[in-house]
Design a protein around this motif. Structure first.
Motif, short mmCIF file in Angstrom:
data_model
loop_
_atom_site.label_atom_id
_atom_site.label_comp_id
_atom_site.label_asym_id
_atom_site.label_seq_id
_atom_site.Cartn_x
_atom_site.Cartn_y
_atom_site.Cartn_z
N UNK A 23 0.83 -1.19 0.00
CA UNK A 23 0.00 0.00 0.00
C UNK A 23 0.87 1.25 0.00
N UNK A 24 0.44 2.25 -0.73
CA UNK A 24 1.06 3.56 -0.73
C UNK A 24 0.31 4.45 0.26
N UNK A 25 1.06 5.31 0.93
CA UNK A 25 0.47 6.22 1.92
C UNK A 25 1.01 7.62 1.74
N UNK A 26 0.14 8.61 1.84
CA UNK A 26 0.53 10.01 1.84
C UNK A 26 0.20 10.59 3.20
N UNK A 27 1.23 10.85 3.97
CA UNK A 27 1.08 11.31 5.35
C UNK A 27 1.49 12.78 5.42
N UNK A 28 0.65 13.65 5.97
CA UNK A 28 0.98 15.08 6.00
C UNK A 28 2.07 15.46 7.01
N UNK A 29 2.55 14.51 7.77
CA UNK A 29 3.56 14.79 8.78
C UNK A 29 4.97 14.61 8.21
N UNK A 30 5.95 15.11 8.96
CA UNK A 30 7.35 15.02 8.55
C UNK A 30 7.84 13.57 8.62
N UNK A 31 8.91 13.27 7.89
CA UNK A 31 9.45 11.92 7.81
C UNK A 31 9.79 11.37 9.19
N UNK A 32 10.44 12.17 10.02
CA UNK A 32 10.84 11.69 11.35
C UNK A 32 9.62 11.30 12.18
N UNK A 33 8.55 12.05 12.06
CA UNK A 33 7.34 11.73 12.81
C UNK A 33 6.72 10.44 12.29
N UNK A 34 6.67 10.29 11.00
CA UNK A 34 6.07 9.10 10.41
C UNK A 34 6.82 7.84 10.83
N UNK A 35 8.14 7.90 10.82
CA UNK A 35 8.93 6.71 11.11
C UNK A 35 8.95 6.38 12.60
N UNK A 36 8.72 7.37 13.46
CA UNK A 36 8.74 7.14 14.90
C UNK A 36 7.36 6.82 15.46
N UNK A 37 6.33 7.16 14.71
CA UNK A 37 4.97 6.98 15.22
C UNK A 37 4.38 5.65 14.78
N UNK A 38 3.58 5.05 15.65
CA UNK A 38 2.83 3.85 15.28
C UNK A 38 1.44 4.19 14.78
N UNK A 39 1.11 5.46 14.82
CA UNK A 39 -0.19 5.92 14.35
C UNK A 39 -0.09 6.27 12.88
N UNK A 40 -0.98 5.72 12.10
CA UNK A 40 -0.97 5.96 10.66
C UNK A 40 -2.11 6.89 10.29
N UNK A 41 -1.77 7.93 9.55
CA UNK A 41 -2.77 8.90 9.13
C UNK A 41 -2.57 9.18 7.65
N UNK A 42 -3.47 9.95 7.09
CA UNK A 42 -3.33 10.35 5.69
C UNK A 42 -4.13 9.46 4.76
N UNK A 43 -3.75 9.50 3.49
CA UNK A 43 -4.46 8.79 2.44
C UNK A 43 -3.77 7.49 2.09
N UNK A 44 -4.58 6.51 1.64
CA UNK A 44 -4.06 5.21 1.24
C UNK A 44 -4.54 4.87 -0.17
N UNK A 45 -3.70 4.14 -0.87
CA UNK A 45 -4.13 3.59 -2.14
C UNK A 45 -4.89 2.30 -1.92
N UNK A 46 -5.28 1.68 -3.03
CA UNK A 46 -6.09 0.47 -2.96
C UNK A 46 -5.25 -0.78 -2.73
N UNK A 47 -3.95 -0.66 -2.90
CA UNK A 47 -3.06 -1.79 -2.69
C UNK A 47 -2.76 -2.55 -3.97
N UNK A 48 -1.59 -3.15 -4.03
CA UNK A 48 -1.21 -3.98 -5.18
C UNK A 48 -0.54 -5.24 -4.64
#
Length: 126
Positions: A95-120
Motif C-alpha cells: 500500500x502507498x500512503x501520503x502522510x501530511x507529517x514530517x518523515x521523522x514523525x512518520x517513522x517514529x509513530x505507530x499511528x498511521x494517518x493520511x491517504x491510502x491507495x487500494x493496494x497492489x
C-alpha cells in the motif's frame, strides 16, 4: 485530500525484481511524507519505506535495507518502490500512503494517518 493509485505488483520468482508505482493527485504533496507499507492476511500492516517529498530524505525498515529503494518523480507526482532480491516472505499486498507529517514523525509513530491507495499484490514464489 490526496488520491493514490498503486500499480506494478505481480508474480515473480525469488531473487527477482519488481517496481511499484504510486501516482498521487488531488493536491500538492509538499510537505507530505510518502510511504510504502505491506500487509499479509491476519497480520498488521507494516512499514516498508518512506521518503520526504520536501527534501528527499528516506527511511527503510531493516528487513528491506539494501534490497528496496524508494524514490520519487516530482513532475509525475509519483513515488516508486524498486524491489530487488525478492524473497517469498516479501509476499504481501503493498500500500502507498501520503502522510501530511514530517518523515521523522512518520517513522517514529505507530499511528498511521493520511491517504491510502487500494493496494497492489506482490507474490514471490520460491
Amino acid at each position: 485530500q490526496v488520491q493514490l493509485v498503486e500499480s506494478g505488483g505481480g508474480l515473480v520468482q525469488a531473487g527477482g525484481s519488481l517496481r511499484l508505482s504510486c501516482e498521487a493527485s488531488g493536491r500538492t504533496l509538499s510537505p507530505y511524507t510518502m510511504g510504502w507499507f505491506r500487509q499479509v492476511p491476519g497480520k498488521a500492516r507494516e512499514f516498508v519505506a518512506a521518503i520526504s517529498w520536501t527534501d528527499d530524505n528516506t527511511h527503510y525498515a531493516e528487513f528491506v535495507k539494501g534490497r528496496f529503494t524508494i524514490s520519487k518523480d516530482n513532475a509525475k507526482n509519483t513515488v516508486y518502490l524498486q524491489m530487488n532480491s525478492l524473497k517469498p516472505e516479501d509476499t504481501a499486498v503493498y500500500y502507498c500512503n501520503a502522510d501530511p507529517r514530517a518523515l521523522t514523525t512518520v517513522t517514529m509513530s505507530r499511528i498511521r494517518v493520511g491517504s491510502w491507495g487500494q493496494g497492489t499484490q506482490v507474490t514471490v514464489s520460491s
